[in-house]
Design an enzyme around this catalytic site. Structure first.
Site, PDB file in Angstrom:
ATOM      1  N   LEU A   1       0.806  -1.229   0.012  1.00 54.28           N
ATOM      2  CA  LEU A   1      -0.087  -0.033   0.118  1.00 54.28           C
ATOM      3  C   LEU A   1       0.793   1.490  -0.100  1.00 54.28           C
ATOM      4  O   LEU A   1       0.640   2.108  -0.717  1.00 54.28           O
ATOM      5  CB  LEU A   1      -0.787  -0.017   1.132  1.00 54.28           C
ATOM      6  CG  LEU A   1      -2.135  -0.949   1.414  1.00 54.28           C
ATOM      7  CD1 LEU A   1      -2.747  -0.842   2.400  1.00 54.28           C
ATOM      8  CD2 LEU A   1      -2.855  -0.962   0.086  1.00 54.28           C
TER       9      LEU A   1
ATOM     10  N   LEU B   1       4.287   6.229  -4.740  1.00 53.56           N
ATOM     11  CA  LEU B   1       4.382   6.614  -6.618  1.00 53.56           C
ATOM     12  C   LEU B   1       3.370   7.478  -6.898  1.00 53.56           C
ATOM     13  O   LEU B   1       3.551   8.210  -7.718  1.00 53.56           O
ATOM     14  CB  LEU B   1       4.412   5.211  -7.124  1.00 53.56           C
ATOM     15  CG  LEU B   1       5.638   4.138  -6.746  1.00 53.56           C
ATOM     16  CD1 LEU B   1       5.354   2.972  -7.609  1.00 53.56           C
ATOM     17  CD2 LEU B   1       6.958   4.702  -7.483  1.00 53.56           C
TER      18      LEU B   1
ATOM     19  N   CYS C   1      -4.607  -0.138  -9.146  1.00 55.53           N
ATOM     20  CA  CYS C   1      -3.886  -0.008  -7.862  1.00 55.53           C
ATOM     21  C   CYS C   1      -4.026   1.281  -6.968  1.00 55.53           C
ATOM     22  O   CYS C   1      -4.214   1.601  -5.686  1.00 55.53           O
ATOM     23  CB  CYS C   1      -2.793  -0.658  -7.810  1.00 55.53           C
ATOM     24  SG  CYS C   1      -2.740  -2.519  -8.113  1.00 55.53           S
TER      25      CYS C   1
ATOM     26  N   LYS D   1      -2.505   3.816 -19.511  1.00 53.91           N
ATOM     27  CA  LYS D   1      -1.192   3.950 -19.940  1.00 53.91           C
ATOM     28  C   LYS D   1      -0.747   3.241 -21.079  1.00 53.91           C
ATOM     29  O   LYS D   1      -1.616   2.670 -21.490  1.00 53.91           O
ATOM     30  CB  LYS D   1      -0.006   3.657 -18.909  1.00 53.91           C
ATOM     31  CG  LYS D   1       0.093   2.537 -18.473  1.00 53.91           C
ATOM     32  CD  LYS D   1       0.815   2.036 -17.206  1.00 53.91           C
ATOM     33  CE  LYS D   1       2.451   2.105 -17.741  1.00 53.91           C
ATOM     34  NZ  LYS D   1       3.076   1.757 -16.528  1.00 53.91           N
TER      35      LYS D   1
END
Length: 463
Positions: free
Chosen positions: A230, A236, A285, A348
């Site tokens: 997590l 990030l 995520c 992406k």
């Protein structure tokens, strides 16, 4: 148990994590049989297709692995019960979406598929089985799995009956970047394995040591492993939100976000990774894991910490809404009866995953303003795109960039596919309605070249 010989691996969940991960394990561990199971018959059929270009997951290098291992020691099936029963190690790699209702709605993870998997394992497993958490999970989920596995009603012949039916829980979170997942699996920065007994940790570690240097394998307790996943995603995502917030300052001051990102990225304390500005982070995520972290912080009374991390998600949504507004403003304040070409729908490049893609929210904003949208993405199919919208009205799916641009007032580049750089922009300009706009939210196009052709160009993070 101590001298247990691992022969059979089962992975529950044939998605973006399970399929690629098990393919790499099969490649590097030819002595192991790897079975990937899923209740979705259509998905399993796609994994078994002879046309490898139609695999359910697109990842560079994946087709080559499937061709080499499938049918040899890698198998995809709906035979959940059978493969659980013969497995020595079972990886749980199912979806853990954010809850949409009930306690923790909008923040906590929905663990229904985790619970379902645990109940199946408790019912059908035989002997001693190592259960590996591969899905991204909240801290302490292992306790839930453990209770289910050892419950008398789900495991009538288990710990309360037949002592030969036992379980060990191991956390082995994935740290894959979609679009480079195969390379990340083959050459990982680290492999994290958390557990409560050393022998189970060692048996999972032995699998990875077939191709990963021991120095890159980190072992921890269960809770550190669960939380590390997590936190890694939160850090990030925070970098992406941070650089995107600065892109707005650049547009207001005359600075250039690419130059700023390069200048700060050369500082070794900061580094250059995840400093690429854009329309915001997506994927399965980042948003989910941060909201999960927010929920946990609030649960433990850490409101200030929760508020801090929640802002990372807020900035991400703000960036998408800001781009939508800029399109409207530059197109004379209205999109009514205007056609826009959306280049890129995956979140992406180099993946066909559209989960939480910035293109979705931006497109919905534009549709609300009355725009007609033409979509083109090299790897995302029509069904996948249309599934994100409640109606097909004002939505068209095109099989080429030039087709999507026909009659359009503007092109929005929302995914950084390489092919968009090499398009015949002169030809695209000819087929568009004038004034023809380009909104480059990924900063991948040559702004000067486009302006010379005749385009009006907005490029993220520059004036």
């Amino acid at each position: 148990m101590k001298n247990k010989l691992i022969k059979n691996i089962c992975c529950i969940g044939a998605g973006y994590v399970g399929g690629p991960t098990m393919s790499v394990i099969a490649l590097n561990c030819p002595n192991l049989r790897v079975d990937v199971v899923d209740i979705d018959k259509e998905k399993i059929e796609a994994w078994n297709t002879n046309d490898l270009s139609k695999l359910p997951v697109f990842e560079p290098g994946l087709e080559k692995l499937i061709k080499k291992c499938r049918g040899i020691n890698l198998f995809f099936s709906n035979n959940v019960e059978e493969n659980i029963a013969k497995a020595d190690i079972i990886f749980i790699s199912v979806n853990t979406p954010t809850k949409k209702k009930g306690i923790g709605a909008g923040f906590a993870s929905d663990l229904k598929w985790i619970e379902s998997s645990a109940r199946q394992i408790a019912k059908f497993a035989k002997g001693h089985t190592i259960v590996v958490e591969k899905s991204t999970l909240p801290v302490k989920t292992a306790e839930t799995i453990k209770v289910i596995l050892n419950s008398s009603d789900q495991n009538p012949s288990g710990n309360n009956g037949n002592k030969n039916k036992t379980f060990s829980i191991v956390s082995n979170p994935e740290f894959l970047a979609e679009g480079s997942a195969i390379n990340d699996l083959q050459y990982p920065d680290r492999v994290l394995i958390g557990g409560e007994d050393d022998n189970s940790i060692k048996l999972v570690k032995d699998i990875y040591m077939k191709w990963v240097d021991q120095s890159k394998i980190i072992t921890t307790n269960l809770w550190s492993s669960e939380l590390s996943k997590l936190v890694a995603n939160a850090f990030l995502a925070q970098r992406i939100s941070s650089i995107n917030s600065i892109s707005a300052i650049c547009e207001s001051t005359g600075a250039n976000i690419s130059e700023v990102a390069k200048a700060i990225g050369t500082d070794k304390r900061i580094g250059s990774e995840f400093l690429n500005p854009g329309p915001g982070f997506g994927g399965s995520c980042f948003k989910k894991d941060i909201l999960n972290l927010v929920y946990l912080c609030n649960y433990y009374g850490l409101k200030e910490v929760a508020d801090y991390w929640e802002k990372v998600v807020s900035i991400n949504l703000w960036q998408q809404n800001r781009i939508s507004s800029l399109v409207i403003i530059n197109l004379f304040g209205t999109l009514s009866d205007k056609k826009l070409a959306i280049f890129g729908f995956s979140f992406k490049a180099n993946t066909n995953d559209t989960r939480e893609s910035p293109s979705i929210n931006i497109s919905k904003n534009l549709l609300k303003e009355g725009a007609k949208l033409n979509f083109y993405d090299p790897k995302v199919n029509k069904k996948q795109i249309l599934s994100e919208f409640n109606t097909e009205s004002n939505v068209s799916i095109c099989n080429s960039a030039i087709k999507a641009a026909e009659g359009a007032d503007a092109v929005l580049v929302l995914t950084e596919w390489k092919e968009f750089k090499a398009l015949d922009w002169k030809n695209i300009f000819q087929v568009m309605r004038k004034p023809a706009w380009i909104f480059d939210a990924r900063i991948i196009l040559d702004k000067s070249l486009l302006e010379d052709i005749g385009f009006k160009v907005w490029s993220l993070g520059s004036s």
